[in-house]
Write a protein that holds these residues in place. Structure first.
Motif: not given
Length: 182
Positions: A17-24
């Motif tokens: 959530x909150x702009x977290x992606x698998x990359x981050x």
């Protein structure tokens, strides 16, 4: 195995959530999934083009350059056509195969992904046939997808092949004709 994938999705989705992606996403935080799940040996997330976004095993967290293209893998092809896949994985020196389960999930704000896990079934099978013999007075044995006995009330039969037996040939023949795996 599919229940473990549902657990993995429920564990993972709040972390994205909150702009977290698998990359981050914090991969060390993701590795916490192994706690109280001794049967899970590895898990991974693949995008719908077949590229792994993350892979974590009990032994290591895979670096970006170690992630692979899974688009040609049988499980990936099956998930893309039917939504899920459960297959056996035969490891060298092991009689009881592990299970590779994969299922497509929608991740809000990010789209569709395939979550997968390699799961040991050895503990669940241990003494299954012996206990069934004692408790229900039934004689059962379990044969893997190659026709090898992986559980029997008499341990001396474990590892024997039944692939040439008519019953097993019939079951395997039916599974090929019907597209189902028994």
């Amino acid at each position: 195995p599919i229940n473990k994938l549902n657990e993995l999705a429920l564990f993972t989705l709040p972390k994205l959530k909150n702009n977290v992606t698998f990359d981050s996403v914090d991969l060390n935080d993701m590795a916490v999934f192994f706690e109280n799940r001794s049967d899970v040996k590895e898990f991974f997330v693949v995008d719908l083009l077949g590229f792994e976004k993350l892979r974590i095993s009990r032994e290591k967290i895979f670096n970006t350059d170690e992630l692979k293209d899974s688009s040609k893998e049988d499980y990936f092809i099956e998930v893309m056509s039917s939504g899920s896949s459960v297959r056996s994985v035969h490891l060298s020196g092991e009689i009881v195969p592990e299970m590779l389960a994969a299922k497509r999930f929608n991740v809000p704000e990010l789209g569709g992904f395939i979550f997968g896990a390699r799961i040991s079934i050895a503990d669940q099978l241990r003494n299954f046939s012996l206990n069934t013999k004692k408790e229900e007075r039934e004689l059962v044995y379990i044969v893997d997808d190659r026709g090898v006995i992986i559980n029997h009330h008499n341990n001396s039969f474990i590892g024997d092949s039944l692939s040439q037996e008519e019953l097993i040939k019939g079951v395997f023949g039916e599974s090929k004709n019907n597209g189902e795996i028994y």
